[in-house]
Design an enzyme around this catalytic site. Structure first.
Site, short mmCIF file in Angstrom:
data_model
loop_
_atom_site.label_atom_id
_atom_site.label_comp_id
_atom_site.label_asym_id
_atom_site.label_seq_id
_atom_site.Cartn_x
_atom_site.Cartn_y
_atom_site.Cartn_z
N GLU A 158 12.19 -8.59 -20.30
CA GLU A 158 13.02 -9.39 -19.38
C GLU A 158 13.15 -8.75 -18.00
O GLU A 158 14.25 -8.62 -17.48
CB GLU A 158 14.40 -9.63 -20.00
N ASN A 199 7.42 -8.65 -22.27
CA ASN A 199 8.05 -9.67 -23.11
C ASN A 199 9.15 -10.35 -22.30
O ASN A 199 9.87 -9.70 -21.55
CB ASN A 199 8.65 -8.97 -24.33
N HIS A 235 13.12 -18.79 -27.10
CA HIS A 235 14.46 -19.23 -27.53
C HIS A 235 14.65 -20.67 -27.06
O HIS A 235 15.03 -20.92 -25.91
CB HIS A 235 15.53 -18.30 -26.96
N GLU A 264 10.16 -14.15 -30.48
CA GLU A 264 11.57 -14.32 -30.85
C GLU A 264 11.92 -15.79 -31.04
O GLU A 264 13.00 -16.25 -30.62
CB GLU A 264 12.49 -13.73 -29.76
N ASP A 266 13.35 -19.23 -31.90
CA ASP A 266 14.37 -19.97 -32.64
C ASP A 266 14.64 -21.27 -31.90
O ASP A 266 14.30 -21.40 -30.71
CB ASP A 266 15.65 -19.18 -32.93
O1 G3I Z 1 27.11 -2.40 -32.04
C1 G3I Z 1 28.30 -3.17 -32.15
C2 G3I Z 1 29.01 -2.80 -33.39
O2 G3I Z 1 29.40 -1.46 -33.30
C3 G3I Z 1 30.21 -3.73 -33.58
O3 G3I Z 1 30.78 -3.48 -34.83
C4 G3I Z 1 29.78 -5.20 -33.51
C5 G3I Z 1 30.96 -6.14 -33.55
O4 G3I Z 1 30.65 -7.37 -32.93
O5 G3I Z 1 29.11 -5.41 -32.31
C6 G3I Z 1 27.94 -4.62 -32.25
O6 G3I Z 1 27.15 -4.91 -31.17
C7 G3I Z 1 26.52 -6.18 -31.19
C8 G3I Z 1 25.02 -6.00 -31.36
O7 G3I Z 1 24.36 -7.24 -31.20
C9 G3I Z 1 24.65 -5.41 -32.71
O8 G3I Z 1 25.04 -6.27 -33.73
C10 G3I Z 1 26.81 -6.84 -29.86
O9 G3I Z 1 28.18 -7.15 -29.79
C11 G3I Z 1 25.99 -8.08 -29.69
O10 G3I Z 1 26.16 -8.52 -28.36
C12 G3I Z 1 24.52 -7.77 -29.92
O11 G3I Z 1 23.80 -8.96 -29.75
C13 G3I Z 1 22.41 -8.83 -29.75
C14 G3I Z 1 21.86 -9.20 -28.38
O12 G3I Z 1 20.45 -9.16 -28.40
C15 G3I Z 1 22.38 -8.26 -27.30
O13 G3I Z 1 21.78 -8.50 -26.10
C16 G3I Z 1 21.85 -9.79 -30.79
O14 G3I Z 1 22.25 -9.36 -32.09
C17 G3I Z 1 20.32 -9.84 -30.70
O15 G3I Z 1 19.85 -10.89 -31.50
C18 G3I Z 1 19.92 -10.13 -29.26
O16 G3I Z 1 18.51 -10.11 -29.20
C19 G3I Z 1 17.93 -10.42 -27.93
C20 G3I Z 1 16.64 -9.65 -27.84
O17 G3I Z 1 16.86 -8.28 -28.09
C21 G3I Z 1 15.95 -9.87 -26.50
N1 G3I Z 1 15.79 -11.27 -26.22
C22 G3I Z 1 16.96 -12.09 -26.36
C23 G3I Z 1 17.58 -11.90 -27.73
C24 G3I Z 1 18.78 -12.82 -27.92
O18 G3I Z 1 19.79 -12.49 -27.02
#
Ligand code: G3I
Length: 345
Positions: A158, A199, A235, A264, A266
């Site tokens: 990105e 990517n 996405h 990715e 969906d």
């Molecule tokens: O790490 C904390 C954890 O300690 C806490 O308990 C929990 C409670 O909500 O949050 C955890 O962090 C979360 C993390 O995912 C791990 O689960 C974040 O809040 C959450 O914002 C984060 O979201 C991820 C997101 O990327 C962040 O940018 C999504 O799971 C993940 O699917 C998403 O993936 C991205 C790709 O990497 C890049 N392309 C877009 C895609 C979708 O956004």
């Protein structure tokens, strides 16, 4: 007895009638094998560890995996110099045991960076020279750890805005645009056999982003930088048109000598779910796979989670969801059946 055996042999040897479908895949692994690609999924490590039914479907269906979060910088180095590899190691080992290839996601991103890094840059305790060294060490350490075990790395993720300008991340701001070439070179040095990708999302259709990304690739190639692939996140949402030109966009990158992956995919929708929405979603998944298969060098088709039980969508788009191939109970949705029905062109 003998004539019966002969008759049976004749029936078995007879060619199939022209209208008969010679092959109906039993699952996505089978489908992928027949098409000569890998079909993958992002993996939620907590679910992998804790949910036997999740593991069962993952391993039955998918021949490629990506860590949804476990290989990101904040996950593997939450405190400076203190690495937490357990989750990423678990995924790589699980993949090895289940004949799954691995996409490493992601080395350089503006998101999910550890707080020690972002605050250090912000308060000036980490200057540009140190930041460059930190990035080099990060890439080298992570890529080396999984050398030979990662098929492809999302080296930069990105880096282009939707308007086609370069994203003003801490990397661009403090290191200048050369950080992208550096990142690919460092990754290549650490694992010369891994395929190295750029990517992005909206790369399926956004003209400004497509043009800038193509010129980044050309520029890197002109400098002899090892870049091997373009990843389309994919996405999508059924409230938007399907990106109908996607196959042509893939071909433009393929024409530069890159391999292609859908990294990715969906397809989200406004809730509640209806049979009509599921049918539209199925059509989007079918078209995405068809587009990938229409490009010879499209090697991987990865979905961003396979079950609505674990999907990033509801948390990020309130009121939307149901974006995956399987529902919360791991029952296959029409989209899954639609993929199984995709035949060779
Ligand atoms: O790490 C904390 C954890 O300690 C806490 O308990 C929990 C409670 O909500 O949050 C955890 O962090 C979360 C993390 O995912 C791990 O689960 C974040 O809040 C959450 O914002 C984060 O979201 C991820 C997101 O990327 C962040 O940018 C999504 O799971 C993940 O699917 C998403 O993936 C991205 C790709 O990497 C890049 N392309 C877009 C895609 C979708 O956004």
């Amino acid at each position: 007895m003998k004539p019966l055996i002969i008759a049976l042999a004749l029936v078995l040897a007879a060619p199939l009638p022209a209208h008969a479908h010679p092959w109906k895949p039993s699952d996505l692994r089978d489908l992928a094998r027949q098409h000569g690609i890998r079909i993958g999924s992002a993996v939620d490590i907590a679910a992998l560890r804790g949910e036997a039914d999740y593991r069962k479907v993952l391993d039955r269906e998918f021949s490629h995996v990506t860590a949804e979060n476990a290989m990101k910088w904040e996950s593997i180095e939450p405190d400076r110099g203190a690495y937490t590899w357990a989750d990423a190691d678990a995924l790589v080992e699980h993949a090895r045991r289940n004949d799954q290839r691995v996409r490493g996601h992601t080395l350089v991103w503006h998101n999910q960076l550890p707080a020690w890094l972002t605050s250090g840059v912000e308060d000036g305790t980490i200057d540009a020279a140190e930041l460059r060294k930190i990035l080099r060490d990060h890439i080298t350490t992570e890529v080396r750890r999984y050398k030979g075990k990662i098929r492809a790395w999302d080296v930069v993720n990105e880096v282009v805005n939707d308007d086609g300008t370069m994203r003003q991340s801490i990397w661009l701001t403090h290191l200048g645009p050369g950080y992208i070439a550096d990142a690919f070179r460092w990754a290549h040095r650490a694992d010369p056999h891994a395929k190295l990708y750029i990517n992005d999302y909206n790369l399926e259709w956004n003209a400004a982003k497509i043009e800038t990304t193509l010129s980044i690739v050309k520029d890197l190639q002109a400098q002899g930088v090892p870049i091997h692939g373009a990843g389309f996140q994919g996405h999508l949402g059924i409230q938007y048109d399907y990106p109908g030109d996607w196959a042509n966009v893939m071909r433009r990158f393929a024409d530069l000598g890159l391999e292609i992956a859908v990294t990715e995919l969906d397809v989200r929708m406004e809730l509640p779910v209806t049979p009509e929405k599921l049918a539209t979603q199925a059509d989007y998944y079918r078209r995405a796979l068809t587009d990938c298969l229409s490009v010879k060098v499209c090697r991987e088709f990865t979905v961003w989670g396979f079950t609505d039980r674990h999907s990033w969508v509801p948390g990020w788009f309130p009121g939307q969801g149901a974006a995956c191939l399987f529902d919360e109970n791991l029952a296959p949705k029409p989209a899954y059946q639609a993929l199984l029905g995709v035949t060779k062109a």
